[in-house]
Design a protein around this motif. Sequence first.
Motif, mmCIF file in Angstrom:
data_model
loop_
_atom_site.group_PDB
_atom_site.id
_atom_site.type_symbol
_atom_site.label_atom_id
_atom_site.label_comp_id
_atom_site.label_asym_id
_atom_site.label_seq_id
_atom_site.Cartn_x
_atom_site.Cartn_y
_atom_site.Cartn_z
ATOM 1 N N PRO A 105 1.366 -16.102 0.816
ATOM 2 C CA PRO A 105 2.272 -15.152 -0.115
ATOM 3 C C PRO A 105 2.072 -13.659 0.293
ATOM 4 N N ILE A 106 3.052 -12.942 0.190
ATOM 5 C CA ILE A 106 2.703 -11.481 0.302
ATOM 6 C C ILE A 106 4.104 -10.713 -0.616
ATOM 7 N N PRO A 133 1.047 -3.728 4.577
ATOM 8 C CA PRO A 133 -0.564 -4.338 4.048
ATOM 9 C C PRO A 133 -1.280 -3.184 3.942
ATOM 10 N N LEU A 134 -2.269 -2.969 2.977
ATOM 11 C CA LEU A 134 -3.077 -1.908 2.705
ATOM 12 C C LEU A 134 -4.105 -2.021 4.220
ATOM 13 N N PRO A 135 -4.261 -0.943 4.892
ATOM 14 C CA PRO A 135 -5.330 -1.001 5.986
ATOM 15 C C PRO A 135 -6.721 -1.470 5.673
ATOM 16 N N LYS A 136 -7.382 -1.952 6.595
ATOM 17 C CA LYS A 136 -8.656 -2.421 6.126
ATOM 18 C C LYS A 136 -9.683 -1.395 5.914
ATOM 19 N N ALA A 137 -9.297 -0.003 6.117
ATOM 20 C CA ALA A 137 -10.306 0.877 5.988
ATOM 21 C C ALA A 137 -10.157 1.329 4.509
ATOM 22 N N THR A 152 -3.469 -4.980 -3.833
ATOM 23 C CA THR A 152 -2.746 -3.498 -3.371
ATOM 24 C C THR A 152 -2.321 -3.503 -2.024
ATOM 25 N N TYR A 153 -1.246 -2.861 -1.841
ATOM 26 C CA TYR A 153 -0.260 -2.748 -0.818
ATOM 27 C C TYR A 153 -0.094 -1.087 -0.676
ATOM 28 N N ARG A 182 -0.661 4.291 -2.751
ATOM 29 C CA ARG A 182 -0.947 2.649 -2.959
ATOM 30 C C ARG A 182 -0.161 2.012 -4.080
ATOM 31 N N THR A 183 0.316 0.815 -4.056
ATOM 32 C CA THR A 183 0.975 0.089 -4.860
ATOM 33 C C THR A 183 0.083 -1.177 -5.475
ATOM 34 N N MET A 184 0.031 -1.574 -6.665
ATOM 35 C CA MET A 184 -0.506 -2.629 -7.048
ATOM 36 C C MET A 184 0.424 -3.774 -7.274
#
Length: 191
Positions: A105-106, A133-137, A152-153, A182-184
């Motif tokens: 799910p996303i 999606p939130l980058p891995k960095a 977090t996105y 960012r959005t939670m």
Amino acid sequence: MIGALQKINTNDHIGGLMEATIVQTVVHTANICHWLCRPECVWQLKSLVDKCFPPVNATGQEDELWPMRGPQCSYAWWDGGNFSPSSMHVGNSTIIYRPSPSEKPIGGQIQLIQNVQTKCGQMVKIHVRPYLPLPKALYDPFLQYPHFLATTYLSMLREAVDVIDLEDIVAHAACFDYSHNRTMLDNLSRD
């Protein structure tokens, strides 16, 4: 209230249309406030809205579908929840969903609820733009709390739209925009 009435410029006209309009407005407002304070008011308003705007997949008293009013709908009921496009109600449009049965799910935002005519009858399709999606960095502070169903996105939505069925919706999501774009999203699943 008396002070506000005394400050109104009447040009020394007494007993005219303006005074009658002010009194009528105050009386109407008081009557509406009194009616809204009654406990059954909410249910009366809900029944009126449901009669005027039935959900896209509502069933009638004889378990027959209500006649559809057009190709797009303002909301749909599913699994005890009311889902709406973002143009109607942002809170009811933020969801957690599965883009396909095999994917996890996303988070996304409903853009359109559509009636689709099939050989079996009417079907509801939901058009959803997923959050990027939130980058891995970048750090997701909610990863360390697995029982708190928040992710977090990025605050931006993807341009491409996923078309899903109502069954693909997992739950509503609470959305909170915080620092650095960012959005939670918090999964509001009842399970």
